[in-house]
Design an enzyme around this catalytic site. Structure first.
Site, PDB file in Angstrom:
ATOM      1  N   ASP A 100     -19.645  13.772 -12.704  1.00 27.00           N
ATOM      2  CA  ASP A 100     -21.135  14.783 -12.911  1.00 27.00           C
ATOM      3  C   ASP A 100     -20.147  16.556 -12.920  1.00 27.00           C
ATOM      4  O   ASP A 100     -20.080  17.187 -12.430  1.00 27.00           O
ATOM      5  CB  ASP A 100     -21.599  14.918 -11.270  1.00 27.00           C
ATOM      6  CG  ASP A 100     -22.913  13.932 -10.810  1.00 27.00           C
ATOM      7  OD1 ASP A 100     -23.362  13.997 -11.821  1.00 27.00           O
ATOM      8  OD2 ASP A 100     -22.627  12.896 -10.797  1.00 27.00           O
ATOM      9  N   ASP A 201     -25.449  16.309 -14.712  1.00 24.59           N
ATOM     10  CA  ASP A 201     -26.832  16.146 -14.042  1.00 24.59           C
ATOM     11  C   ASP A 201     -28.080  17.117 -13.893  1.00 24.59           C
ATOM     12  O   ASP A 201     -28.234  18.136 -14.735  1.00 24.59           O
ATOM     13  CB  ASP A 201     -25.880  17.081 -11.938  1.00 24.59           C
ATOM     14  CG  ASP A 201     -27.283  16.380 -11.135  1.00 24.59           C
ATOM     15  OD1 ASP A 201     -26.833  15.602 -10.641  1.00 24.59           O
ATOM     16  OD2 ASP A 201     -28.022  17.627 -10.719  1.00 24.59           O
ATOM     17  N   GLU A 264     -28.777  13.133 -17.556  1.00 25.48           N
ATOM     18  CA  GLU A 264     -29.541  12.590 -16.265  1.00 25.48           C
ATOM     19  C   GLU A 264     -30.696  13.249 -16.063  1.00 25.48           C
ATOM     20  O   GLU A 264     -30.716  14.324 -16.638  1.00 25.48           O
ATOM     21  CB  GLU A 264     -29.516  13.235 -15.191  1.00 25.48           C
ATOM     22  CG  GLU A 264     -29.645  11.950 -13.665  1.00 25.48           C
ATOM     23  CD  GLU A 264     -30.315  12.849 -12.537  1.00 25.48           C
ATOM     24  OE1 GLU A 264     -30.130  12.208 -11.818  1.00 25.48           O
ATOM     25  OE2 GLU A 264     -29.907  14.382 -11.734  1.00 25.48           O
ATOM     26  N   HIS A 330     -26.204   5.972  -6.353  1.00 25.32           N
ATOM     27  CA  HIS A 330     -26.294   6.849  -5.314  1.00 25.32           C
ATOM     28  C   HIS A 330     -27.549   7.611  -4.727  1.00 25.32           C
ATOM     29  O   HIS A 330     -27.424   7.732  -4.354  1.00 25.32           O
ATOM     30  CB  HIS A 330     -24.969   8.331  -5.440  1.00 25.32           C
ATOM     31  CG  HIS A 330     -25.641   8.529  -6.242  1.00 25.32           C
ATOM     32  ND1 HIS A 330     -25.696   9.162  -7.391  1.00 25.32           N
ATOM     33  CD2 HIS A 330     -26.038  11.311  -6.157  1.00 25.32           C
ATOM     34  CE1 HIS A 330     -25.896  10.623  -8.055  1.00 25.32           C
ATOM     35  NE2 HIS A 330     -26.647  11.257  -7.288  1.00 25.32           N
ATOM     36  N   ASP A 331     -28.340   7.492  -6.216  1.00 26.45           N
ATOM     37  CA  ASP A 331     -30.133   7.790  -5.000  1.00 26.45           C
ATOM     38  C   ASP A 331     -30.872   7.235  -5.110  1.00 26.45           C
ATOM     39  O   ASP A 331     -32.125   7.003  -4.476  1.00 26.45           O
ATOM     40  CB  ASP A 331     -30.429   9.096  -6.864  1.00 26.45           C
ATOM     41  CG  ASP A 331     -29.666  10.203  -6.229  1.00 26.45           C
ATOM     42  OD1 ASP A 331     -29.660  11.380  -5.664  1.00 26.45           O
ATOM     43  OD2 ASP A 331     -29.667  11.154  -7.936  1.00 26.45           O
TER      44      ASP A 331
HETATM   45  C1  GLC Z   1     -29.280  14.847  -8.802  1.00 23.33           C
HETATM   46  C2  GLC Z   1     -28.177  13.523  -8.485  1.00 23.33           C
HETATM   47  C3  GLC Z   1     -28.817  14.037  -6.882  1.00 23.33           C
HETATM   48  C4  GLC Z   1     -29.089  15.028  -7.063  1.00 23.33           C
HETATM   49  C5  GLC Z   1     -29.943  15.968  -7.762  1.00 23.33           C
HETATM   50  C6  GLC Z   1     -29.246  17.626  -7.705  1.00 23.33           C
HETATM   51  O1  GLC Z   1     -30.374  13.692  -9.906  1.00 23.33           O
HETATM   52  O2  GLC Z   1     -27.721  12.023  -8.786  1.00 23.33           O
HETATM   53  O3  GLC Z   1     -28.447  13.197  -6.171  1.00 23.33           O
HETATM   54  O4  GLC Z   1     -29.661  15.807  -5.522  1.00 23.33           O
HETATM   55  O5  GLC Z   1     -29.590  16.212  -8.780  1.00 23.33           O
HETATM   56  O6  GLC Z   1     -28.534  17.731  -7.604  1.00 23.33           O
END
Ligand code: GLC
Length: 548
Positions: A100, A201, A264, A330-331
């Site tokens: 990440d 991210d 993402e 993980h979310d």
């Molecule tokens: C992304 C990650 C998440 C995090 C967010 C802020 O969505 O997957 O876990 O809280 O970014 O960095």
């Protein structure tokens, strides 16, 4: 200059949520040496690309997604030498590594932010987004992702800074070229050390409209209202300079290495995905497909909608762009719990999602524990939760006067911690994850659901994943084939992937009821020991392969 290849199209990826994978030193937190010690297992499974959640230095106020030094490793997870070792050991096993890279924001303890907030004239002031208040209030009505204002007032310099996530995650000002230079330099530093790419991210949030207009309930991406504050994504998702920023990153950094970028991007549609990942013009190699998980997370289980979303993406994106596909991360909750049936058909439904994930176009990402059918976890007390989104949401509910038991039930049902409990290695104490006290509770079903048990049982979910991964690797149609949904009883999902002279047919029954369906072909792989040629049983999944 290295020429770039598309190795990532053939890859089968595996997401390692490092904190919860394997603890080598008994401090209760998974770490890099722990991961290194499990590479042989990952190699055995057949995956060849690992995505590691953030490993850089962080005060961990948001689970590592708040980085305070991009060029150091969080000490509990290991050292830069451990990271070097991980690259060496993984590459020796033909496994590539990406991590990440959180560059929409930093931690508020990053030295840049400490300098930035020290005075209005500090040279790093413009590394972040500072604005005056309006009529004694915040500069606009934006709420953040985590149930708080998106602006926080800084007493010392009497201005507000923007944070789309928690107040400990100030947003970087990408409109400042010096910020982009620093980030590009750092990414090169990682690539020069041998990393194979990045999961970027929240990357479609980096460009904000510079007039910072108020959000409104009528916004297309309006999500929630907190008092007078609105949470919607319209004013910062896919902002005006996003493409320029990403093209610059690609030409200055990525194009110099044979690496991969996985974006993402929240609320992505097919056209956005084409824009980001079109073969000649795209700025990223792939973006994650989220429409299906966003849907089941917000609305719940709806097999018809899932089929519709997947069919549309597979058909409309073919030949025009590329996505990463996942059913868990993980979310998210564990798919076997929120969509499958983890009570009566845990193994069958976990295997059905293996077939679906690994038979679609796009790079499949398996989330740790998915391959043994791990289920979502719930905890008894709010103090057992770690996720900042859960904790803030709970506090909000309590301040709205909701009964604590009801508030706990409500946040339990949506908490991101549902999928973050430690990997279940065996039936020993703490599921073999640590010899110490795990940083977050272990799922109580670990005596029944664990890797050791799966490895001893040839009919296990894990063995099935291994077979399905191997089948994908041997079947170009599963990677590159065109997609056609075939007619079938409504409850089933039947589709075909065709590439050159090879056609693969997939028959899925994503439900608890058997469905009549005539099909004489003997499957190449199925999650039931025998085939009934007139019936598809609950959660049955078959793959049929034929050469034309
Ligand atoms: C992304 C990650 C998440 C995090 C967010 C802020 O969505 O997957 O876990 O809280 O970014 O960095």
């Amino acid at each position: 200059m290295t020429s770039r290849t598309e190795w990532w199209k053939q890859a089968v990826a595996y997401q390692v949520y490092v904190k919860s994978f394997f603890d080598s030193d008994g401090d209760g937190l998974g770490d890099l040496p722990g991961l290194i010690s499990k590479l042989d297992y990952l190699r055995y499974l057949g995956v060849d690309l690992l995505w590691l959640t953030p490993v850089q230095l962080s005060p961990y106020r948001e689970n590592g997604y708040d980085i305070s030094d991009y060029q150091a490793i969080q000490p509990e997870l290991g050292t830069l030498d451990d990271f070097g070792n991980l690259l060496k050991e993984a590459h020796a096993r033909d496994i590539r590594i990406i991590t990440d890279f959180v560059i929409n924001h930093t931690s508020d303890l990053h030295p840049w932010f400490i300098e930035s907030r020290s005075s209005r004239t500090n040279p790093r002031r413009d590394y972040y987004i500072w604005r005056d208040g309006k009529d004694g209030c915040e500069p606009n009505n934006w709420a953040s992702h985590f149930s708080e204002a998106a602006w926080t007032f800084d007493e010392q310099t009497e201005q507000y800074y923007l944070h789309l996530f928690s107040k400990h995650q100030p947003d970087l000002n990408w409109n400042n070229p010096a910020v982009r230079d620093e980030l590009q330099r750092m990414m090169k530093w990682w690539l020069d050390r041998g990393i194979d790419g990045f999961r970027l991210d929240a990357i479609n949030l980096i460009s904000k409209r510079q007039d910072f207009p108020d959000n409104s309930v009528n916004d297309r991406f309006f999500l929630s209202q907190q008092g007078s504050r609105m949470f919607s994504l319209d004013n910062f998702r896919n902002g005006p300079d996003l493409n320029d920023f990403l093209v610059e990153l690609k030409t200055r950094v990525m194009d110099q290495y044979d690496c991969v970028t996985v974006g993402e991007c929240a609320m992505l549609n097919v056209d956005d995905a084409v824009g980001f990942s079109a073969p000649a013009t795209g700025s990223l190699d792939m973006t994650f497909l989220f429409e299906h998980t966003e849907h089941y997370n917000l609305v719940g289980k709806d097999p018809e909608k899932l089929k519709e979303i997947i069919t549309r993406w597979q058909t409309d994106l073919h030949g025009r762009g590329w996505v990463g596909i996942a059913f868990n991360n993980h979310d998210q909750p564990r798919v076997v719990s929120c969509f499958g049936n983890d009570a009566d058909y845990r193994k069958e439904s976990a295997k059905l999602f293996a077939v679906l994930l690994l038979s679609l176009e796009g790079t499949p990402f398996i989330y740790q524990g998915e391959e043994i059918g791990m289920t979502s976890v719930t905890y008894d007390d709010i103090a057992d939760y770690d996720d900042v989104a859960t904790i803030n949401e709970y506090a909000q509910k309590i301040s709205d006067g909701i009964d604590p038991d009801i508030a706990l039930d409500q946040v339990r049902a949506i908490s991101r911690d549902r999928g973050r409990s430690p990997f279940q290695w065996n039936a020993e104490k703490a599921a073999g994850f640590t010899t110490g006290k795990p940083w977050i509770g272990i799922n109580q079903n670990y005596a029944e659901v664990n890797l050791q048990r799966d490895l001893e049982d040839t009919d296990s979910v894990c063995h099935f994943y291994k077979k399905m991964i191997a089948l994908r690797k041997l079947t170009p149609a599963l990677v590159h084939g065109s997609f056609t949904r075939l007619d079938s009883p409504q409850e089933l999902y039947v589709f075909e992937r065709t590439f050159r002279d090879e056609t693969v047919t997939v028959v899925l029954n994503p439900g608890d009821v058997a469905v009549s369906y005539t099909c004489d072909v003997q499957p190449k792989l199925s999650n039931y020991p025998t085939t009934d040629h007139g019936l598809v049983r609950p959660w049955e999944a078959r793959i049929l392969k034929s050469a034309r």
